[in-house]
Write a protein that holds these residues in place. Structure first.
Motif, PDB file in Angstrom:
ATOM      1  N   GLN A 128     -11.049   4.523  26.246  1.00 53.21           N
ATOM      2  CA  GLN A 128     -11.787   3.278  26.474  1.00 53.21           C
ATOM      3  C   GLN A 128     -12.848   3.488  27.549  1.00 53.21           C
ATOM      4  N   ARG A 129     -13.840   2.597  27.597  1.00 51.01           N
ATOM      5  CA  ARG A 129     -14.978   2.725  28.499  1.00 51.01           C
ATOM      6  C   ARG A 129     -14.865   1.917  29.785  1.00 51.01           C
ATOM      7  N   ARG A 130     -13.912   1.043  29.881  1.00 49.21           N
ATOM      8  CA  ARG A 130     -13.872   0.160  31.039  1.00 49.21           C
ATOM      9  C   ARG A 130     -13.859   0.947  32.341  1.00 49.21           C
ATOM     10  N   MET A 131     -13.074   2.007  32.411  1.00 46.01           N
ATOM     11  CA  MET A 131     -12.978   2.800  33.636  1.00 46.01           C
ATOM     12  C   MET A 131     -13.459   4.242  33.469  1.00 46.01           C
ATOM     13  N   HIS A 132     -13.776   4.646  32.262  1.00 50.36           N
ATOM     14  CA  HIS A 132     -14.129   6.044  32.024  1.00 50.36           C
ATOM     15  C   HIS A 132     -15.333   6.108  31.093  1.00 50.36           C
ATOM     16  N   ARG A 133     -16.431   6.631  31.607  1.00 50.95           N
ATOM     17  CA  ARG A 133     -17.659   6.758  30.824  1.00 50.95           C
ATOM     18  C   ARG A 133     -17.929   8.223  30.562  1.00 50.95           C
ATOM     19  N   VAL A 134     -18.412   8.504  29.390  1.00 52.78           N
ATOM     20  CA  VAL A 134     -18.739   9.888  29.029  1.00 52.78           C
ATOM     21  C   VAL A 134     -20.158   9.971  28.499  1.00 52.78           C
ATOM     22  N   GLN A 135     -20.786  11.055  28.828  1.00 49.79           N
ATOM     23  CA  GLN A 135     -22.043  11.448  28.205  1.00 49.79           C
ATOM     24  C   GLN A 135     -21.705  12.652  27.347  1.00 49.79           C
ATOM     25  N   ILE A 136     -22.224  12.658  26.138  1.00 47.70           N
ATOM     26  CA  ILE A 136     -21.766  13.612  25.132  1.00 47.70           C
ATOM     27  C   ILE A 136     -22.897  14.518  24.669  1.00 47.70           C
ATOM     28  N   SER A 137     -22.590  15.798  24.570  1.00 49.10           N
ATOM     29  CA  SER A 137     -23.475  16.741  23.905  1.00 49.10           C
ATOM     30  C   SER A 137     -22.918  16.970  22.507  1.00 49.10           C
ATOM     31  N   TRP A 138     -23.741  16.739  21.515  1.00 50.54           N
ATOM     32  CA  TRP A 138     -23.310  16.938  20.127  1.00 50.54           C
ATOM     33  C   TRP A 138     -23.775  18.285  19.583  1.00 50.54           C
ATOM     34  N   ARG A 139     -24.167  19.199  20.496  1.00 49.73           N
ATOM     35  CA  ARG A 139     -24.614  20.528  20.064  1.00 49.73           C
ATOM     36  C   ARG A 139     -23.522  21.180  19.212  1.00 49.73           C
ATOM     37  N   GLN A 140     -23.916  21.722  18.068  1.00 45.49           N
ATOM     38  CA  GLN A 140     -22.968  22.413  17.190  1.00 45.49           C
ATOM     39  C   GLN A 140     -23.148  23.914  17.217  1.00 45.49           C
ATOM     40  N   LEU A 141     -24.351  24.347  17.578  1.00 47.50           N
ATOM     41  CA  LEU A 141     -24.664  25.769  17.501  1.00 47.50           C
ATOM     42  C   LEU A 141     -24.799  26.363  18.895  1.00 47.50           C
ATOM     43  N   CYS A 142     -24.308  27.578  19.057  1.00 40.26           N
ATOM     44  CA  CYS A 142     -24.435  28.293  20.320  1.00 40.26           C
ATOM     45  C   CYS A 142     -25.903  28.321  20.729  1.00 40.26           C
ATOM     46  N   PRO A 143     -26.221  27.982  21.986  1.00 41.23           N
ATOM     47  CA  PRO A 143     -27.617  27.979  22.404  1.00 41.23           C
ATOM     48  C   PRO A 143     -28.241  29.374  22.477  1.00 41.23           C
ATOM     49  N   VAL A 144     -27.427  30.422  22.367  1.00 42.03           N
ATOM     50  CA  VAL A 144     -27.948  31.785  22.436  1.00 42.03           C
ATOM     51  C   VAL A 144     -28.095  32.397  21.048  1.00 42.03           C
ATOM     52  N   CYS A 145     -27.005  32.370  20.257  1.00 39.37           N
ATOM     53  CA  CYS A 145     -27.031  33.098  18.983  1.00 39.37           C
ATOM     54  C   CYS A 145     -26.974  32.200  17.745  1.00 39.37           C
ATOM     55  N   GLY A 146     -26.709  30.921  17.940  1.00 36.29           N
ATOM     56  CA  GLY A 146     -26.673  30.012  16.807  1.00 36.29           C
ATOM     57  C   GLY A 146     -25.355  29.948  16.056  1.00 36.29           C
ATOM     58  N   ALA A 147     -24.308  30.591  16.563  1.00 40.35           N
ATOM     59  CA  ALA A 147     -23.002  30.511  15.897  1.00 40.35           C
ATOM     60  C   ALA A 147     -22.528  29.060  15.894  1.00 40.35           C
ATOM     61  N   ASP A 148     -21.915  28.643  14.806  1.00 40.55           N
ATOM     62  CA  ASP A 148     -21.430  27.270  14.663  1.00 40.55           C
ATOM     63  C   ASP A 148     -20.095  27.120  15.392  1.00 40.55           C
ATOM     64  N   GLY A 149     -20.090  26.371  16.462  1.00 38.41           N
ATOM     65  CA  GLY A 149     -18.890  26.178  17.263  1.00 38.41           C
ATOM     66  C   GLY A 149     -17.894  25.221  16.664  1.00 38.41           C
ATOM     67  N   THR A 150     -18.256  24.573  15.568  1.00 44.87           N
ATOM     68  CA  THR A 150     -17.343  23.612  14.948  1.00 44.87           C
ATOM     69  C   THR A 150     -16.672  24.157  13.698  1.00 44.87           C
ATOM     70  N   ASP A 151     -17.066  25.346  13.276  1.00 45.12           N
ATOM     71  CA  ASP A 151     -16.510  25.935  12.058  1.00 45.12           C
ATOM     72  C   ASP A 151     -15.388  26.908  12.420  1.00 45.12           C
ATOM     73  N   PRO A 152     -14.118  26.526  12.195  1.00 42.28           N
ATOM     74  CA  PRO A 152     -13.011  27.403  12.595  1.00 42.28           C
ATOM     75  C   PRO A 152     -12.970  28.715  11.819  1.00 42.28           C
ATOM     76  N   PHE A 153     -13.674  28.795  10.697  1.00 40.33           N
ATOM     77  CA  PHE A 153     -13.677  30.010   9.891  1.00 40.33           C
ATOM     78  C   PHE A 153     -14.999  30.755   9.987  1.00 40.33           C
ATOM     79  N   GLY A 154     -15.916  30.220  10.773  1.00 40.27           N
ATOM     80  CA  GLY A 154     -17.238  30.828  10.898  1.00 40.27           C
ATOM     81  C   GLY A 154     -17.282  31.929  11.940  1.00 40.27           C
ATOM     82  N   ARG A 155     -18.457  32.462  12.114  1.00 38.05           N
ATOM     83  CA  ARG A 155     -18.692  33.528  13.081  1.00 38.05           C
ATOM     84  C   ARG A 155     -18.526  32.957  14.486  1.00 38.05           C
ATOM     85  N   SER A 156     -17.758  33.626  15.308  1.00 39.02           N
ATOM     86  CA  SER A 156     -17.615  33.193  16.696  1.00 39.02           C
ATOM     87  C   SER A 156     -18.504  34.063  17.575  1.00 39.02           C
TER      88      SER A 156
END
Length: 183
Positions: A128-156
């Motif tokens: 909940q937000r009443r006492m806890h606020r979050v700012q979220i990064s929705w980045r899916q790809l590694c900022p260096v090599c582009g590997a998909d961080g959300t794909d458990p079977f993909g290239r790490s």
């Protein structure tokens, strides 16, 4: 620096076990400086391995807000778990990454303004937000090599660059100010 354990304490925890979850230090320094200028006592904490990080953030925040430098300090590596819990409990707010101290603060009922990587928010974020606020990064790809961080079977990858660097300091500061104002 001894922390003022009164109503004006804001604890900042810039660490995280996974370096990809670490928000850039200069953004923490921006938030710390702004809160100190508003009159809050700001204490940057961490474990002994985060001492240089915490001291650097406190130094940069004090340089940014010289008239409020006396309200900014670092205590990384200077507290055991019991003392850390005491600080988190005494604080009016904790500003942190998705980290153990942020979760401890939440368990203690201390408000938090934090930075999360999207998938981690789904698994371990506050409900909940009443006492806890979050700012979220929705980045899916590694900022260096582009590997998909959300794909458990993909290239790490082994890169440790932050995946949350796109979260802006003024957004976290706005959350902190709203929580401190009781909004």
């Amino acid at each position: 620096m001894a922390a003022d354990r009164g109503e004006g304490l804001v604890v900042v925890h810039p660490g995280a076990t996974d370096p990809r979850r670490r928000w850039p230090a200069h953004r923490f320094a921006h938030v710390a400086a702004a809160l100190a200028e508003e009159g809050w006592q700001v204490l940057v904490v961490g474990d002994p391995g985060e001492r240089e990080l915490a001291e650097g953030i406190a130094h940069d925040a004090a340089a940014t807000a010289p008239s409020a430098a006396h309200r900014i300090g670092a205590a990384a590596g200077q507290t055991d778990l019991h003392a850390l819990v005491g600080l988190l409990d005494a604080a009016r707010l904790v500003v942190a990454n998705d980290s153990g101290p942020r979760h401890l603060a939440q368990a203690l009922g201390t408000p938090t303004a934090s930075v999360y990587w999207g998938p981690n928010l789904v698994n371990a974020g506050p409900r909940q937000r009443r006492m806890h606020r979050v700012q979220i990064s929705w980045r899916q790809l590694c900022p260096v090599c582009g590997a998909d961080g959300t794909d458990p079977f993909g290239r790490s990858c082994d890169h440790s660059d932050p995946w949350v660097a796109d979260v802006q300091a003024d957004d976290v500061l706005g959350d902190a100010q709203a929580l401190l104002a009781g909004r």
